[in-house]
Every structure is written in structure tokens, then in C-alpha cells.
Design a protein around this motif. Sequence first.
Motif, short mmCIF file in Angstrom:
data_model
loop_
_atom_site.label_atom_id
_atom_site.label_comp_id
_atom_site.label_asym_id
_atom_site.label_seq_id
_atom_site.Cartn_x
_atom_site.Cartn_y
_atom_site.Cartn_z
N PRO A 92 -3.38 -17.46 -1.34
CA PRO A 92 -2.14 -17.65 -2.10
C PRO A 92 -2.31 -17.69 -3.62
O PRO A 92 -1.31 -17.57 -4.33
CB PRO A 92 -1.60 -18.98 -1.58
N ARG A 93 -3.52 -17.83 -4.12
CA ARG A 93 -3.71 -17.92 -5.58
C ARG A 93 -3.96 -16.57 -6.22
O ARG A 93 -3.57 -16.34 -7.37
CB ARG A 93 -4.86 -18.86 -5.91
N GLU A 94 -4.64 -15.66 -5.50
CA GLU A 94 -4.97 -14.37 -6.08
C GLU A 94 -5.50 -13.45 -5.00
O GLU A 94 -6.15 -13.90 -4.06
CB GLU A 94 -6.04 -14.53 -7.17
N LEU A 95 -5.22 -12.17 -5.17
CA LEU A 95 -5.81 -11.13 -4.33
C LEU A 95 -6.25 -10.00 -5.26
O LEU A 95 -5.55 -9.68 -6.22
CB LEU A 95 -4.81 -10.56 -3.34
N THR A 96 -7.39 -9.42 -4.96
CA THR A 96 -7.85 -8.24 -5.68
C THR A 96 -8.12 -7.14 -4.65
O THR A 96 -8.37 -7.43 -3.47
CB THR A 96 -9.14 -8.50 -6.49
N LEU A 97 -8.09 -5.92 -5.11
CA LEU A 97 -8.44 -4.79 -4.24
C LEU A 97 -8.78 -3.60 -5.10
O LEU A 97 -8.45 -3.54 -6.29
CB LEU A 97 -7.29 -4.46 -3.28
N TRP A 98 -9.46 -2.66 -4.50
CA TRP A 98 -9.78 -1.37 -5.12
C TRP A 98 -9.12 -0.29 -4.30
O TRP A 98 -9.07 -0.37 -3.07
CB TRP A 98 -11.29 -1.12 -5.13
N THR A 99 -8.64 0.74 -4.97
CA THR A 99 -8.15 1.94 -4.29
C THR A 99 -8.52 3.14 -5.14
O THR A 99 -8.75 3.00 -6.34
CB THR A 99 -6.63 1.87 -4.02
N PHE A 100 -8.63 4.27 -4.50
CA PHE A 100 -9.02 5.47 -5.26
C PHE A 100 -7.87 5.94 -6.15
O PHE A 100 -6.71 5.83 -5.78
CB PHE A 100 -9.44 6.59 -4.31
N GLN A 101 -8.22 6.49 -7.30
CA GLN A 101 -7.20 6.98 -8.22
C GLN A 101 -6.36 8.08 -7.59
O GLN A 101 -5.17 8.21 -7.91
CB GLN A 101 -7.84 7.46 -9.53
N VAL A 102 -6.93 8.89 -6.71
CA VAL A 102 -6.18 9.98 -6.08
C VAL A 102 -5.16 9.48 -5.05
O VAL A 102 -4.30 10.24 -4.62
CB VAL A 102 -7.11 11.02 -5.40
N ASN A 103 -5.24 8.21 -4.68
CA ASN A 103 -4.38 7.67 -3.63
C ASN A 103 -3.08 7.12 -4.22
O ASN A 103 -2.82 5.92 -4.19
CB ASN A 103 -5.13 6.60 -2.83
N GLU A 104 -2.25 8.02 -4.74
CA GLU A 104 -0.99 7.62 -5.37
C GLU A 104 -0.07 6.83 -4.44
O GLU A 104 0.57 5.87 -4.88
CB GLU A 104 -0.26 8.85 -5.93
N PRO A 105 0.04 7.20 -3.15
CA PRO A 105 0.89 6.38 -2.28
C PRO A 105 0.43 4.92 -2.22
O PRO A 105 1.26 4.01 -2.19
CB PRO A 105 0.77 7.06 -0.91
N ALA A 106 -0.88 4.68 -2.24
CA ALA A 106 -1.39 3.30 -2.24
C ALA A 106 -1.01 2.60 -3.54
O ALA A 106 -0.64 1.43 -3.52
CB ALA A 106 -2.90 3.28 -2.03
#
Length: 152
Positions: free
Chosen positions: A105-119
Amino acid sequence: MSSDRAVVLRRAADSDAGPAAEVWLRSFAAALPSVVRPRSDDDVRDYFRDVVVPLRETWVAETDGAVVGVMVLDGEHLSQLYLAPDWRGRGLGDRFVVLAKERSPRELTLWTFQVNEPAHRFYERHGFVAVERTDGSGNEEREPDVRYVWRP
């Protein structure tokens, strides 16, 4: 196909490792066809069996005995969120993100690829903000990526 109401989110059991890996493989292929995977399908299956399910907080979405989604949390890091291709756009990802926010509940981080515009659109709709972009030299795929952070 079942209605979304029939989908249950639950912690993964050891027996879910194979079906969760299959969801990951199908989802990755459908969503990221231009991204070169550095590991074979069997390596992915082994990783889910030996690392992801037993050592991470792994959740699955299940309907009619079939796993149709997988989410993996590692502390405050949302390390994986993949849906079977035919389950995208039906609210299941939204349910996983709500669950992730409840678990962290305090924070979430994530990585996604730059090409993944829908994400990008999906996570930004859920209040995540892009805070870092890389050239991809720090990930196995060598694919430029984006780090997102959510704070309430």
C-alpha cells in the motif's frame, strides 16, 4: 469462455508453475513479438517451477480450472503481470493491480519495455508514473525499458 466473475485470484501452488509459465510464454509472444527472449521456453518453465512460484509472492487468476493470468510481487516490486492473450481487456489486469496495491500500500515499482505502449497506458491509467528510462543494457533482453512508480 467464462465470465470475468468466475475468475478467482489466488496464491499460486506448486502445481500452478507449469500453467503460469505457459500464460507467460503466450502473453509475451503476443504482446512483445519484437523483443528477443534470451531464454528458451524450457528455461522459462524451469524458472517458474524452481524460482517464481516457490520463492516469490506469486498469484494466479483461475477460471474453470485453467490459469489465465499470473502476477508476481517481490516486496514493493511488481515483477510480472501477464494475462493469457484472450483475457486482455476484460478487467483482469485491473483486478491484479488492485491486489498489488493492497499487498504493497505504500509504493509499487515495475519495469516495462519502451516498445510496450499498451502497458504504458495501462499502468498510467492506474496512477503509475514513469520515473526512469534506460537503453536496456541492464536487462537480459537488451531492450530499452521504463521504470514506473505508484504511490498513493
